[in-house]
Design a protein around this motif. Structure first.
Motif, PDB file in Angstrom:
ATOM      1  N   UNK A  11      32.254 -19.732  -6.803  1.00 34.49           N
ATOM      2  CA  UNK A  11      33.225 -19.565  -5.720  1.00 34.49           C
ATOM      3  C   UNK A  11      32.533 -19.366  -4.372  1.00 34.49           C
ATOM      4  N   UNK A  12      31.518 -18.531  -4.364  1.00 32.20           N
ATOM      5  CA  UNK A  12      30.830 -18.235  -3.112  1.00 32.20           C
ATOM      6  C   UNK A  12      30.036 -19.439  -2.625  1.00 32.20           C
ATOM      7  N   UNK A  13      29.307 -20.092  -3.493  1.00 36.29           N
ATOM      8  CA  UNK A  13      28.508 -21.244  -3.065  1.00 36.29           C
ATOM      9  C   UNK A  13      29.415 -22.381  -2.599  1.00 36.29           C
ATOM     10  N   UNK A  14      30.560 -22.555  -3.264  1.00 27.10           N
ATOM     11  CA  UNK A  14      31.534 -23.543  -2.779  1.00 27.10           C
ATOM     12  C   UNK A  14      32.028 -23.156  -1.395  1.00 27.10           C
ATOM     13  N   UNK A  15      32.249 -21.865  -1.174  1.00 27.17           N
ATOM     14  CA  UNK A  15      32.681 -21.385   0.137  1.00 27.17           C
ATOM     15  C   UNK A  15      31.634 -21.655   1.202  1.00 27.17           C
ATOM     16  N   UNK A  16      30.369 -21.444   0.855  1.00 27.89           N
ATOM     17  CA  UNK A  16      29.281 -21.725   1.795  1.00 27.89           C
ATOM     18  C   UNK A  16      29.286 -23.205   2.152  1.00 27.89           C
ATOM     19  N   UNK A  17      29.358 -24.056   1.149  1.00 28.67           N
ATOM     20  CA  UNK A  17      29.334 -25.503   1.398  1.00 28.67           C
ATOM     21  C   UNK A  17      30.534 -25.934   2.243  1.00 28.67           C
TER      22      UNK A  17
END
Length: 151
Positions: A11-17
């Motif tokens: 979830x967080x890495x998708x948010x970063x991207x």
């Protein structure tokens, strides 16, 4: 617990991207008034901290990344040799795959240097997912400020 930690990284890495969509190299290097860092530093710091703490002794990043992205560093300190935003994003994607491939049993391993409330690798990994989410918030804030300035 392992699935929850990996889900949080997803979830967080998708948010970063998603937050990095539309960020130009010029935007990534703006340090707005009131901020110590820029978007590129935030991305590099997420990458570097993840590598340092999730893959200790097994990291794939060049050693000089510590000079650019370790805690306490600032983008104004060094500009020579700092990797581009494009490279950092590619490395984040590659690192994410390795995070997802961490064996389940690794999350139960006791840390060689435990900290208060963090005795296992899994507990530490959960804290690292939280750390990444905090920096995602900084990226989002920086992006809004830089866009408002019309960069």
């Amino acid at each position: 617990m392992v699935n929850l930690i990996k889900q949080q990284f997803t979830l967080t890495r998708q948010g970063v991207m998603q937050a990095l969509e539309g960020v130009s190299p010029e935007m990534a290097d703006v340090i707005p008034f009131g901020f110590n860092n820029n978007i590129r530093w935030q991305v590099g710091h997420i990458l570097y901290a993840g590598e340092l703490h999730l893959f200790p002794g097994k990291g794939t990043l060049p050693a000089e990344y510590a000079n650019f992205f370790d805690s306490g560093t600032r983008p104004r300190q060094s500009k020579e040799g700092v990797p581009s935003l494009k490279i950092l994003i590619a490395e984040l994607k590659e690192q994410y795959v390795r995070i997802q491939n961490i064996p389940e049993e690794a999350f139960n391993e006791k840390l060689s240097r435990p900290r208060p409330g963090l005795e296992t690798f899994g507990e530490f990994a959960a804290m690292m997912a939280y750390h990444e989410a905090m920096h995602l918030g900084q990226i989002q804030s920086l992006k809004r400020v830089v866009q408002a300035k019309g960069v």
